[in-house]
Motif scaffolding. Sequence first.
Motif, short mmCIF file in Angstrom:
data_model
loop_
_atom_site.label_atom_id
_atom_site.label_comp_id
_atom_site.label_asym_id
_atom_site.label_seq_id
_atom_site.Cartn_x
_atom_site.Cartn_y
_atom_site.Cartn_z
N UNK A 210 0.83 -1.21 0.00
CA UNK A 210 0.00 0.00 0.00
C UNK A 210 0.87 1.26 0.00
N UNK A 211 1.95 1.22 0.76
CA UNK A 211 2.88 2.36 0.79
C UNK A 211 3.52 2.57 -0.58
N UNK A 212 3.87 1.47 -1.23
CA UNK A 212 4.51 1.56 -2.54
C UNK A 212 3.53 2.05 -3.61
N UNK A 213 2.24 1.68 -3.48
CA UNK A 213 1.23 2.12 -4.45
C UNK A 213 0.85 3.57 -4.27
N UNK A 214 1.17 4.15 -3.12
CA UNK A 214 0.76 5.51 -2.84
C UNK A 214 -0.67 5.60 -2.33
N UNK A 215 -1.16 4.53 -1.72
CA UNK A 215 -2.51 4.53 -1.16
C UNK A 215 -2.60 5.52 -0.01
N UNK A 216 -3.75 6.19 0.07
CA UNK A 216 -3.92 7.18 1.13
C UNK A 216 -4.26 6.53 2.47
N UNK A 217 -4.93 5.39 2.45
CA UNK A 217 -5.38 4.73 3.68
C UNK A 217 -5.02 3.25 3.60
N UNK A 218 -4.58 2.72 4.72
CA UNK A 218 -4.32 1.28 4.83
C UNK A 218 -5.00 0.76 6.09
N UNK A 219 -5.82 -0.28 5.92
CA UNK A 219 -6.52 -0.88 7.05
C UNK A 219 -6.33 -2.39 6.99
N UNK A 220 -6.16 -3.00 8.15
CA UNK A 220 -5.96 -4.45 8.18
C UNK A 220 -6.20 -4.97 9.59
N UNK A 221 -6.41 -6.27 9.66
CA UNK A 221 -6.45 -6.97 10.94
C UNK A 221 -5.15 -7.77 11.08
N UNK A 222 -4.61 -7.74 12.27
CA UNK A 222 -3.38 -8.49 12.51
C UNK A 222 -3.30 -8.82 14.00
N UNK A 223 -2.18 -9.40 14.38
CA UNK A 223 -1.93 -9.71 15.79
C UNK A 223 -0.65 -9.01 16.23
N UNK A 224 -0.64 -8.56 17.47
CA UNK A 224 0.56 -7.95 18.05
C UNK A 224 0.87 -8.65 19.37
N UNK A 225 2.12 -8.59 19.74
CA UNK A 225 2.57 -9.25 20.97
C UNK A 225 2.74 -8.19 22.07
N UNK A 226 2.09 -8.40 23.20
CA UNK A 226 2.15 -7.46 24.31
C UNK A 226 3.49 -7.58 25.03
N UNK A 227 3.68 -6.70 26.02
CA UNK A 227 4.91 -6.74 26.80
C UNK A 227 5.03 -8.04 27.58
N UNK A 228 3.90 -8.69 27.85
CA UNK A 228 3.93 -9.97 28.57
C UNK A 228 4.07 -11.16 27.62
N UNK A 229 4.12 -10.90 26.31
CA UNK A 229 4.29 -11.97 25.34
C UNK A 229 2.99 -12.57 24.83
N UNK A 230 1.85 -12.00 25.21
CA UNK A 230 0.56 -12.52 24.74
C UNK A 230 0.22 -11.92 23.38
N UNK A 231 -0.37 -12.74 22.51
CA UNK A 231 -0.81 -12.27 21.20
C UNK A 231 -2.26 -11.80 21.30
#
Length: 500
Positions: A210-231
């Motif tokens: 999306x950054x390479x295409x020059x899109x104005x908005x990018x939206x997605x679902x993903x997972x992140x890891x907290x400070x305790x290691x939980x996803x």
Amino acid sequence: MVTPFADRTRVSLAALTAAAVFVIDTFTRLQSAVAVLYALVLLVADDGTSRSRPARWAFPCAALAVISFLINHGDRADTDEVLRLVASLAAVTIAALLLTRNGHLREQVRASDARYETIFNSLALAIWEHDFTQVAAELTALRTSGVKDLEAHLRANPLYVAHLCSLVKITHANDAAMRLMGMTNGTRFFRRLSDFLPEEDSSFVEGLLALNRGSAIFETECQVRTAQGDLIPIFIAMRLPTDGRGYDRVCGSVLDLTERKRMEKNLDAARLERDEALHRAIIGGLSTSISHEVSQPLSSINAYLAAARRWLDRRPPDVAEARKVIAQAEHAGEEAAQVIAQVHDVVEQGRLERSLVSFDPLVRQVIEAIQSRQPIASLGVKTAAEGGYVLGEIHLLERLVASLIGGALSASPGLDDQTTINITTSADGSYVRLNITGSGSCDRAAPGLADPQPAHFSAGGMGLCRAIAQFHGGSIRVNGDRTDAGMDIELELPRACNGE
């Protein structure tokens, strides 16, 4: 923030500067407006806030300039010397005014920053700011090097993708982001995106594209890891720069999806329980209707066998008639076997699997099967639900339609060439409907159909039909069931619009 030590140091330095300018202006014979240097005193005394009040220093500096002028020239000053004094006083005055104005402007900026910081940290929505400057430079270098299919290149080089992820800096995060990621007060937020985004997550590649295409908005679902290691699952929306600038301030608005995922899981479990309950209800209806549906072919078999025995007991035995009766008994046995096989198919599935079913072709297929077995019945068919889809179990839907048409035939008189059953399908934005109408009373049942009872559905047969309709979220209405008026049946099922 100005500390007391820094404030004392600044005041002392400003006083020394004023004294030095006074000494130079008073005890040297420089042919220039040395008093202009008093503007330096104001600059040194200014602490960047309106509290410094440059006017408090401007008046003493102006007084020192006048005193030095009087000591050196008294009443013997010529025009040039007076003009130099006026220029010096003007410089000090202008410097004081400018510093005062700048101090007020800086205070406004600080107040605005404080207001922005308060709003930023009081939001319930988590926000963190990314710096994509280095990543944008890397993507530009890839294009320059001749990489044309960026997606294929990134998919084929996961280590390079991980390297790009490590180049994304996290420059700022609000309090909601800190809480989301399990961080306490005083803990610094993650420095880089790679610190909390798992390497196996594919959303980063989508963001790079999306950054390479020059899109104005990018939206997605993903997972992140907290400070305790939980996803934890999140939804992130970012506004990307489209003018080639601002890569160092890419904000991401983050929504925690943990509760929604939990609710979806609970909803799926509830749907499973509902499906299983309806499945049990269908099995219960089947067990009730089996006796009704199998009893007729079994009774026919017994009658045919008794007739065959009588034909064979004759002297001489009538073998030809006996064979005809035995063939009829075999046909009745096949009908009973079909009923048992259909029940077995439903029971064996355990869990019913739904799929998109085009309603009109299904109805036409069932009608063709009925007419092949009951050619004397005249069925007036009008299918007008083209494009109408139903989300359901196809075998149960076929069974349902066949049972309803069979019940209407059972309620029609005689089943001869004059018998007519009108079958109509229709669809609107919400529902797909099947209407079956007929007239008259019935002397005998239609052999081989779902409901062998004359003139009306049996309790088991209608119970089974209603259970199947309810399993698919629909309903059945019987508008007439009188001996002299025949039947008017309407089946209504939720429509899966456009086959979606």
